[in-house]
Design a protein around this motif. Structure first.
Motif, short mmCIF file in Angstrom:
data_model
loop_
_atom_site.label_atom_id
_atom_site.label_comp_id
_atom_site.label_asym_id
_atom_site.label_seq_id
_atom_site.Cartn_x
_atom_site.Cartn_y
_atom_site.Cartn_z
N ARG A 1 -19.83 8.49 24.81
CA ARG A 1 -18.71 8.03 24.64
C ARG A 1 -17.60 8.91 25.01
O ARG A 1 -17.57 10.07 24.86
CB ARG A 1 -18.49 7.19 23.24
CG ARG A 1 -18.44 8.11 22.13
CD ARG A 1 -18.51 7.26 20.68
NE ARG A 1 -19.61 6.67 20.63
CZ ARG A 1 -20.77 7.03 19.68
NH1 ARG A 1 -20.47 8.30 18.97
NH2 ARG A 1 -21.79 6.58 19.63
N LYS B 1 -12.14 13.18 22.11
CA LYS B 1 -13.69 13.77 22.16
C LYS B 1 -14.30 13.27 23.24
O LYS B 1 -14.01 12.04 23.32
CB LYS B 1 -14.46 13.69 20.65
CG LYS B 1 -15.55 14.34 20.63
CD LYS B 1 -16.14 14.27 18.99
CE LYS B 1 -17.24 15.23 18.96
NZ LYS B 1 -17.84 15.12 17.80
N TYR B 2 -14.97 14.08 23.97
CA TYR B 2 -15.85 13.57 24.79
C TYR B 2 -17.38 13.95 24.46
O TYR B 2 -17.79 14.95 24.30
CB TYR B 2 -15.70 13.81 26.18
CG TYR B 2 -16.71 13.72 27.18
CD1 TYR B 2 -17.19 12.51 27.37
CD2 TYR B 2 -17.38 14.84 27.81
CE1 TYR B 2 -18.11 12.23 28.59
CE2 TYR B 2 -18.50 14.58 28.89
CZ TYR B 2 -18.62 13.21 29.13
OH TYR B 2 -19.67 13.13 30.27
N ILE B 3 -18.29 12.82 24.30
CA ILE B 3 -19.58 13.28 23.93
C ILE B 3 -20.49 12.59 25.27
O ILE B 3 -20.56 11.49 25.71
CB ILE B 3 -20.25 12.30 22.81
CG1 ILE B 3 -19.18 12.64 21.79
CG2 ILE B 3 -21.43 12.85 22.35
CD1 ILE B 3 -19.62 11.70 20.30
N PRO B 4 -20.98 13.63 26.11
CA PRO B 4 -21.71 13.38 27.35
C PRO B 4 -22.65 12.18 27.30
O PRO B 4 -23.37 12.13 26.31
CB PRO B 4 -22.21 14.83 27.86
CG PRO B 4 -21.56 15.82 27.06
CD PRO B 4 -21.18 14.98 25.65
N VAL C 1 -12.17 3.72 22.66
CA VAL C 1 -13.42 4.33 22.87
C VAL C 1 -13.72 3.80 24.14
O VAL C 1 -14.15 2.53 24.18
CB VAL C 1 -14.24 3.90 21.37
CG1 VAL C 1 -15.73 4.39 21.72
CG2 VAL C 1 -13.66 4.64 20.21
N ASP D 1 -16.32 19.71 30.35
CA ASP D 1 -16.65 20.38 29.29
C ASP D 1 -15.36 21.13 28.61
O ASP D 1 -15.27 22.02 27.95
CB ASP D 1 -17.43 21.71 29.59
CG ASP D 1 -16.86 22.53 30.87
OD1 ASP D 1 -16.18 21.92 31.53
OD2 ASP D 1 -17.27 23.63 31.07
#
Lengths: 570, 322
Positions: free
Chosen positions: A218, A212-215, A244, A196
């Motif tokens: 990606r 960026k991290y999108i749970p 990516v 987070d």
């Protein structure tokens, strides 16, 4: 059709002519173009962005692009090269002076100095509050390494005793003091750099930084514009603007997405070859990067102790006599048809393995070890010479005491490959008159049997491997916790003591030639005495789109080894 | 009514307690623990294993571990995930929202179709359209969801408009607000279809059977005799066959966060399913406990909601004494 031809063309070539044998003959990094995006599939989310705490592959494949160490391993030569440290010197192999590269910047623009190195070792790795397995690697005979700052660009390491794998261990990621020192003081470091985190709070020296991290979906990395490395044309690396990692838990989804051109690369399973080979319009190539680093083997329990709970032997006395006999283990090795395993389980894409080291290891692999080609007649003869005979004509051999030659055989059920290999081995052994009771078990159950309850007779399992054999000491030292065949902590055979001796010497001798001799001898001992009966090494296959330049896949660095040089050809 | 709800909530406490204790016990009885993967790593020493054991309190007796977990859960502290090196609550909130979207869209979508289809079946009883619906119902009931998911994904490779799994396109950040919503809706199509086709089929079967039963009961004849129009008769029949549907709806609510795991994995939907499956497999104790706790809580709440709805729909239940 073209894809099919590509495969036909590449497979025999890559299988048998070993294109990576002499990397520098064809290996040349060209100056590339900037820009573009690389999309790589991964089967699970990273667990953290903290390279000190999290060490499993789903995390390290990302953190290895964000952080760098004082040294690096060249994926082609497998040798140690300078990285954040430009050079080093030592006179007695105890005191090492490292000269850091000047002008290196962190991804937030601050300068990299000796303070960061000292911080990483003294405040993170040697900090008893922080759970990290790195501490193990840098603890030599129970003692820490002293790390001191000399000036802004020089660091001194004082080792308690000579330690040969030291330079290799220094690939350890360095973390910036200015960013994380306060976290250590507040005892928050064990919880920091989690999933987070704000991307700005993940600061490293690597070619990429977190965007960026999108749970569950990606991880997006962007080019670190402060990265220190330059190409031969003097321009700052890396070339690719974005990397990516698409999180795709299902392998079949990966295949569909690769075919749909949504992915630039996919790791190939044997069963994918049938589908990928049939594609007509294709713009990808299948690379064979050579055999993998891990190893698969069967091991027989030679534990000669009494179970303190049941007051019985872990292994019945008569079975101890079988398993403890080197001839018996050799007979089993002769009875296994490794070629059939390769043909059936790996679609002919693999090699038999007889040494404890994978032949991917260019520095230490000994190709002259004793081999056990398939020979059931010979196996049977050996068993006969040991007194085994089918006395009651039921097709199963009995030993001189009349005990049936019957072995319980386990492997972990969640690994499809291992189960199929085990079934083939069961058939092979039954052919020479050994009764095998095969039972696939849950992974945790298997590990419990192997490392704490010791109630097993024969197990098929695998271990990961690396370049430095010394890091397998836990397996090979009879005091080690993974000394599976004999977990008693006491040697049963003289060769176990010799191996112990080899590993102790290999830690202290820095001369590469001598080390090579030592590890060659170790491989000979293992292949002669077979505490572990090695089976096959499968090839590692990668399918990659054809648009990339400077692409030299290796099993060590993966399909995009030296990723900072990869660019998109127009 | 308030009394009933209160009673139900009080009864659910021992239920939750028992459920969590049994789960806790089972995870601990199961051979091995989270550290097994580490134990098989040649580079990890026993000291490190012991260090983790102490740090995660895995060295204490099970009952003591359970009570310390219980104590912290009362303080709304869900514990620490071994795998993610982070508090469990953070791991769950990262993924829970996505699963919720998918589950809600499935529930809405399936209930939207159940009643029209059920009524059509009754209107055209034993005719071609009824038989077709019945035929497809049987197919979708018996079709495993994971296979359906792979099949639909395969079909999607031929349709450019449909994305191959995932929840957001790569260019999601560049889209406008409406574009973003549209993008997510587009990604929702396949997983929603996978999850709802089976449940629609199942619900239609039940509704159809119930409607027939009610329609053949004597009070229907009375309504017919009074000369009520067909539409009104159907409405009364529908109302009377609602009870089992509401119970099923309650169960569906309990699966809000866990019912879609398999589909999520195949359609790479970034939900809780994968996280929880991983947790069970690697014996990530507190993450598993949290998922069981949430699942149990939702089951109790779902049943409660169903009961309230039942009481609201059916006066017989409302006036009965508990």
């Amino acid at each position: 059709m073209k894809a099919f031809i590509t495969i036909l063309f590449f497979l025999p070539l890559f299988l048998y002519s070993q294109p990576f044998k002499e990397p520098f003959a064809e290996y040349k990094l060209k100056c590339g173009k900037y820009g573009g995006r690389l999309i790589i599939p991964t089967t699970s989310d990273p667990k953290s962005f903290n390279p000190i705490l999290a060490k499993e592959t789903s995390t390290t494949q990302i953190t290895s692009l964000l952080f760098e160490g004082l040294t690096r391993i060249n994926p082609q030569t497998q040798k140690v090269e300078p990285n954040l440290a430009q050079s080093w010197q030592t006179e007695d192999n105890l005191v090492w002076i490292f000269h850091l590269r000047k002008g290196v910047r962190w991804s937030d623009g601050k300068e990299f100095t000796s303070d960061d190195v000292v911080f990483t070792f003294n405040d993170l790795i040697y900090n008893p509050d922080i759970p990290t397995s790195s501490r193990d690697i840098f603890t030599i005979e129970g003692k820490k390494i002293k790390v001191e700052k000399i000036d802004k660009y020089t660091v001194k390491f004082i080792l308690p005793s000579p330690f040969a794998p030291f330079l290799r261990a220094l690939t350890q990621e360095i973390l910036p003091k200015h960013k994380y020192y306060s976290k250590v003081i507040n005892k928050e470091f064990s919880f920091s750099m989690g999933l987070d985190s704000n991307p700005q709070d993940i600061v490293g020296c690597g070619p990429y930084r977190l965007k960026k991290y999108i749970p569950g979906e990606r991880v997006i990395l962007e080019r670190n514009s402060f990265y220190w490395k330059k190409d031969t044309c003097g321009r700052r690396l890396p070339y690719l603007e974005e990397i990516v990692f698409a999180i795709l838990p299902n392998q079949d989804t990966i295949l569909l997405k690769f075919l749909d051109r949504e992915l630039d690369y996919m790791p190939l399973r044997v069963e994918d070859l049938a589908i990928l080979g049939k594609r007509e319009k294709d713009d990808f190539t299948i690379y064979n990067a050579g055999v993998s680093w891990g190893s698969t083997f069967i091991v027989l329990n030679q534990n000669n102790q009494v179970n303190p709970y049941t007051k019985k032997y872990f292994v019945p006395l008569y079975k101890q006599k079988w398993f403890g006999n080197k001839k018996f283990r050799q007979a089993i090795s002769f009875a296994i048809d490794r070629k059939k395993i390769i043909d059936i389980v790996f679609s002919k894409l693999g090699k038999p393995q007889y040494s404890p080291l994978s032949s991917a290891n260019k520095l230490y692999y000994n190709s002259q070890v004793k081999e056990y080609p398939y020979n059931p007649k010979k196996a049977k003869k050996i068993l006969e010479s040991l007194g085994f005979k089918d006395r009651d004509n039921d097709g199963i051999l009995e030993d001189s005491g009349g005990h049936k030659l019957e072995i319980n055989f386990f492997t972990n059920a969640d690994n499809k490959e291992r189960v199929s290999i085990a079934v083939l081995i069961k058939k092979d052994l039954e052919k020479i008159g050994i009764k095998i009771n095969f039972l696939p078990l849950d992974f945790n159950n298997l590990v419990t049997k192997l490392t704490s309850t010791f109630e097993w007779e024969m197990i098929l399992i695998g271990l990961t491997g690396g370049i430095e054999p010394y890091f397998g000491k836990n397996v090979w030292s009879y005091k080690g916790t993974l000394h599976m065949w004999n977990p008693t902590g006491k040697p049963q055979h003289t060769w176990e003591e010799e191996i112990e001796d080899i590993f102790n010497q290999a830690a202290k001798i820095l001369d590469e030639k001598k080390r090579k001799e030592l590890f060659f001898r170790w491989q000979e001992i293992v292949s002669e005495n077979l505490p572990m009966i090695y089976l096959v090494s499968p090839y590692t296959l990668y399918a990659v789109r054809d648009k990339f330049g400077n692409l030299y896949p290796t099993t060590l660095g993966g399909p995009f080894s030296e990723i900072e040089y990869i660019y998109i050809k127009k | 009514m308030r009394k009933i709800i209160l009673k139900r909530l009080i009864v659910s406490f021992p239920l939750l307690l028992g459920m969590t204790f049994i789960t806790f016990l089972f995870i601990q009885i199961a051979p091995g623990d989270f550290l097994d993967t580490l134990k098989l790593n040649p580079q990890v020493s026993p000291q490190v294993i012991n260090f983790y054991k102490e740090k995660f309190h895995l060295d204490k007796p099970v009952v003591i571990q359970y009570f310390s977990w219980l104590k912290s859960i009362l303080k709304l502290d869900w514990g620490y995930s071994f795998t993610y090196k982070a508090p469990v609550i953070k791991v769950i909130t990262l993924h829970a929202f996505n699963t919720l979207i998918l589950s809600l869209s499935t529930i809405v979508f399936s209930w939207l179709f159940v009643f029209p289809l059920g009524i059509i079946c009754v209107r055209y009883k034993e005719r071609f359209i009824d038989k077709t619906i019945t035929f497809f119902s049987y197919i979708f009931i018996s079709f495993p969801t994971f296979l359906l998911a792979i099949f639909l994904l395969y079909l999607a490779t031929f349709i450019d408009f449909l994305p191959l799994g995932g929840m957001r396109s790569l260019n999601f950040d560049e889209l406008s607000k409406i574009g973003k919503i549209f993008d997510i809706l587009k990604h929702l199509i396949i997983p929603t279809l996978v999850l709802s086709l089976g449940s629609i089929a199942y619900l239609v079967r039940i509704l159809r059977a119930n409607l027939f039963e009610v329609l053949s009961s004597p009070f229907m004849n009375a309504l017919k005799a009074r000369g009520l129009p067909k539409r009104k008769i159907l409405f009364h029949a529908l109302k009377n066959s609602l009870n089992p549907m509401i119970t099923i709806f309650g169960y569906q609510l309990s699966g809000l966060l866990s019912g879609a795991a398999l589909t999520e994995i195949i359609c790479s939907w970034p939900g809780l399913g994968q996280v929880m499956l991983g947790a069970v497999r690697s014996q990530d104790l507190y993450l598993v406990m949290a998922s069981v706790f949430i699942g149990g809580l939702l089951l109790i709440l779902g049943n409660l909601v169903a009961d309230i709805l039942l009481a609201w729909v059916d006066p017989r239940i409302r006036y009965e004494r508990f």
